[in-house]
Design a protein around this motif. Structure first.
Motif, short mmCIF file in Angstrom:
data_model
loop_
_atom_site.label_atom_id
_atom_site.label_comp_id
_atom_site.label_asym_id
_atom_site.label_seq_id
_atom_site.Cartn_x
_atom_site.Cartn_y
_atom_site.Cartn_z
N SER A 50 0.82 -1.22 0.00
CA SER A 50 0.00 0.00 0.00
C SER A 50 0.85 1.26 0.00
CB SER A 50 -0.92 0.00 1.23
OG SER A 50 -0.19 0.30 2.41
N ILE A 51 2.08 1.15 0.51
CA ILE A 51 2.97 2.32 0.52
C ILE A 51 3.21 2.80 -0.91
CG2 ILE A 51 5.26 3.16 1.17
CD1 ILE A 51 3.50 2.59 3.56
N CYS A 52 3.19 1.87 -1.86
CA CYS A 52 3.46 2.21 -3.26
C CYS A 52 2.23 2.78 -3.96
CB CYS A 52 3.96 0.98 -4.02
SG CYS A 52 5.47 0.28 -3.35
N TYR A 53 1.04 2.13 -3.77
CA TYR A 53 -0.12 2.56 -4.54
C TYR A 53 -1.08 3.47 -3.77
CZ TYR A 53 -2.63 -1.32 -2.23
OH TYR A 53 -3.19 -2.18 -1.31
N GLY A 54 -0.81 3.74 -2.50
CA GLY A 54 -1.66 4.65 -1.74
C GLY A 54 -2.14 4.03 -0.46
N VAL A 55 -1.58 4.48 0.66
CA VAL A 55 -1.90 3.88 1.94
C VAL A 55 -3.34 4.16 2.36
CG1 VAL A 55 -1.19 5.86 3.37
CG2 VAL A 55 -0.92 3.53 4.26
N ALA A 56 -3.95 5.22 1.78
CA ALA A 56 -5.33 5.57 2.15
C ALA A 56 -6.30 4.44 1.82
CB ALA A 56 -5.74 6.85 1.43
N GLU A 57 -5.93 3.59 0.88
CA GLU A 57 -6.82 2.51 0.46
C GLU A 57 -6.99 1.43 1.53
OE1 GLU A 57 -8.52 2.50 -2.37
OE2 GLU A 57 -7.67 4.45 -2.89
N ILE A 58 -6.07 1.33 2.46
CA ILE A 58 -6.13 0.25 3.46
C ILE A 58 -6.45 0.76 4.85
CG2 ILE A 58 -4.47 -1.13 2.14
CD1 ILE A 58 -2.45 -0.48 4.41
N ILE A 59 -6.39 2.07 5.07
CA ILE A 59 -6.63 2.63 6.40
C ILE A 59 -8.12 2.61 6.70
CG2 ILE A 59 -6.39 4.70 7.84
CD1 ILE A 59 -3.79 3.21 7.25
N ASP A 60 -8.45 2.36 7.97
CA ASP A 60 -9.85 2.34 8.41
C ASP A 60 -10.58 3.61 7.95
OD1 ASP A 60 -12.21 1.83 9.75
OD2 ASP A 60 -11.45 2.56 11.67
N ALA A 61 -11.73 3.44 7.33
CA ALA A 61 -12.49 4.56 6.77
C ALA A 61 -12.90 5.57 7.83
CB ALA A 61 -13.72 4.04 6.03
N ASN A 62 -13.00 5.16 9.07
CA ASN A 62 -13.38 6.09 10.13
C ASN A 62 -12.24 7.03 10.52
OD1 ASN A 62 -16.02 5.04 10.46
ND2 ASN A 62 -15.17 3.32 11.64
N LEU A 63 -11.02 6.69 10.11
CA LEU A 63 -9.86 7.53 10.43
C LEU A 63 -9.54 8.52 9.32
CD1 LEU A 63 -7.46 4.86 11.99
CD2 LEU A 63 -8.96 6.46 13.18
N LEU A 64 -9.86 8.17 8.08
CA LEU A 64 -9.57 9.03 6.94
C LEU A 64 -10.88 9.33 6.19
CD1 LEU A 64 -6.25 7.68 5.36
CD2 LEU A 64 -6.58 9.76 6.70
N ILE A 65 -11.38 10.54 6.34
CA ILE A 65 -12.59 10.97 5.65
C ILE A 65 -12.18 12.00 4.60
CG2 ILE A 65 -14.85 12.06 5.93
CD1 ILE A 65 -14.77 11.12 8.87
N PRO A 66 -12.39 11.70 3.33
CA PRO A 66 -11.89 12.57 2.25
C PRO A 66 -12.30 14.03 2.37
CG PRO A 66 -12.66 10.49 1.36
CD PRO A 66 -13.03 10.49 2.82
N ASN A 67 -13.47 14.33 2.88
CA ASN A 67 -13.93 15.70 2.94
C ASN A 67 -13.37 16.47 4.13
OD1 ASN A 67 -15.47 15.34 0.63
ND2 ASN A 67 -17.26 14.60 1.80
N ASP A 68 -12.66 15.74 5.01
CA ASP A 68 -12.05 16.41 6.15
C ASP A 68 -11.01 17.42 5.67
OD1 ASP A 68 -13.17 15.82 8.50
OD2 ASP A 68 -11.64 14.43 9.21
N GLU A 69 -10.98 18.59 6.33
CA GLU A 69 -10.07 19.63 5.86
C GLU A 69 -8.59 19.25 6.00
OE1 GLU A 69 -9.43 24.31 6.78
OE2 GLU A 69 -11.49 23.58 6.68
N PRO A 70 -8.19 18.61 7.13
CA PRO A 70 -6.77 18.24 7.22
C PRO A 70 -6.49 16.86 6.60
CG PRO A 70 -7.80 17.82 9.30
CD PRO A 70 -8.88 18.34 8.39
N TYR A 71 -7.25 16.48 5.57
CA TYR A 71 -7.15 15.13 4.99
C TYR A 71 -5.72 14.82 4.53
CZ TYR A 71 -7.94 11.15 1.88
OH TYR A 71 -7.89 9.93 1.27
#
Length: 452
Positions: free
Chosen positions: A382-403
């Motif tokens: 995931s480090i290569c193709y994007g770690v956001a894809e594997i992180i718990d969705a409750n921790l990373l919300i795309p619309n969050d300002e400090p995303y």
């Protein structure tokens, strides 16, 4: 008449004494000449001497007892007792005449580039005690004549390409053996079954060979044994419970040994044990419940990853106050990470796995991790193709300002987790360095969040 007879008798006695003296002197000279000839024969088969040490120092203009690496015994005769030419970059083969050094007790040519087969004449060194040939390019079957030298105490033939098998009566032939190192060779067959007769053995290393068969139970009789390395062979069967009798053992390595059994609880009764490596086998069953349950807790490394262990982690693990590395990865254990219990002395590997579990909301035992895919590999990819894809969705919300700041933060944490859980303990961070890295990640996140 009587006076003349007495004079004649005295003269005859003097002549006889002179004759004996010359004979003895001639014998000593012959011995001396024999030792010098053996050394010169050894020198003649050196094909490369990068520092020109033998070419310039081993000269017949001086006594061979003064040659570099040569030591002699001076008791009326100059006899070679020690030959130490280690780490000189020498290339060549071993002359059969080396067997003529009949007073030799110490022979060390390790860390060179000697090649070819060993001469059977080495078996003539009847007073030899130390025999070091490790880290060279020797090959071929090992001459069994070596095992007839009953005076040998220390042998190291590691890191060569020796082949063949070991005699089953090895211990009865070498009763004074204290060290026996054969690692990184190509020996085959069963390892000798009568190890119990090597009563003085303290160090035994047979790892990285092609040994097969069962691990002999007699090894459990070696009560003076401190280090035992048998890993990276193709054994069959169980890990003998008799190994729990090795009351002096400090290091036991049986990694990648094709073992199929449970882990004997008797191993954890060895109060002197500091390092235990049983990873990459087919060990099954649960972990012994009495891990570190005794009054002595010296265990520093417990590596059991890549097995088929099941059940939960015993609560006595928390008593392992000296534990620095605890590898239980790639098993079927529940409560992996032991409820997050981590200290500066315990389980940096499990801490890395726990970070991955926390931020991905997955466990190594989840159904998705079958075959070649593991939690570690999943995170690393995931480090290569994007770690956001594997992180718990409750921790990373795309619309969050400090995303963006959050993505950078969790990416740094996942990289830290991978460094903590490196396969080799030497490559892992210390908990002190982990703490410092986490503080830096926190400061970076707060700084980037303020810029959002």
């Amino acid at each position: 008449m009587e006076k003349a007879a007495a004079t004649f008798f005295s003269l005859a006695l003097v002549l006889m004494f002179i004759h004996c003296f010359i004979a003895l002197g001639g014998g000593a000279t012959n011995y001396t000449s024999s030792d010098e000839s053996a050394l010169l024969a050894f020198k003649s088969q050196i094909t490369y001497d990068p520092n020109h040490i033998l070419a310039t120092n081993w000269s017949t203009n001086t006594s061979f007892c003064h040659w570099l690496g040569v030591s002699c015994r001076h008791r009326g005769q100059n006899r070679v007792t020690s030959l130490n030419l280690s780490n000189l970059g020498l290339k060549g083969t071993i002359s059969p005449q080396i067997g003529n050094l009949s007073f030799l007790t110490y022979f060390n040519i390790s860390y060179n580039h000697f090649s070819g087969h060993l001469p059977v004449e080495l078996g003539q060194l009847r007073q030899l005690k130390v025999f070091y040939l490790h880290i060279n390019d020797f090959s071929g079957e090992f001459p069994l004549s070596i095992f007839n030298v009953s005076s040998i105490q220390r042998i190291n033939f590691g890191n060569n390409s020796f082949s063949g098998s070991l005699p089953d009566n090895l211990c009865s032939q070498l009763p004074k053996l204290k060290e026996f190192w054969l690692s990184y060779n190509e020996f085959v067959g069963d390892i000798p079954s009568h190890w119990g007769e090597c009563r003085e053995l303290q160090y035994l290393s047979l790892h990285e060979n092609k040994f097969t068969g069962f691990i002999p139970r007699g090894i459990g009789n070696l009560t003076l044994l401190k280090w035992l390395y048998l890993g990276s062979n193709n054994f069959q069967g169980e890990l003998p419970p008799e190994m729990g009798n090795l009351r002096s053992l400090e290091i036991l390595s049986l990694k990648s040994a094709n073992l199929t059994s449970s882990i004997p609880s008797s191993l954890f009764n060895i109060s002197s044990l500091k390092e235990l490596y049983l990873y990459k086998n087919q060990l099954f069953g649960s972990l012994p419940k009495d891990i570190c349950s005794s009054d002595v807790h010296r265990l520093e490394i417990l590596s059991l990853y890549n097995n088929q262990l099941t059940g939960s982690i015993p609560r006595y693990v928390s008593n392992c106050t000296s534990l620095e590395v605890l590898d239980l990865y790639s098993n079927k254990l529940s409560e992996y990470g032991f409820e997050g219990l981590v200290s500066t002395k315990c389980d940096v590997y499990s801490f890395g796995i726990m970070l991955m579990e926390t931020f991905t909301r997955t466990k190594p035992t989840d159904a998705m991790f079958d075959g070649n895919l593991s939690l570690k590999h999943w995170v690393a990819n995931s480090i290569c193709y994007g770690v956001a894809e594997i992180i718990d969705a409750n921790l990373l919300i795309p619309n969050d300002e400090p995303y963006a700041a959050k993505v950078q933060c969790v990416s740094a944490i996942m990289e830290l987790a991978l460094r903590c859980s490196a396969e080799s303990p030497e490559e892992r961070m210390t908990m002190r360095d982990v703490l410092a890295a986490l503080k830096k990640i926190k400061i970076l996140y707060l700084t980037n969040r303020g810029k959002s």
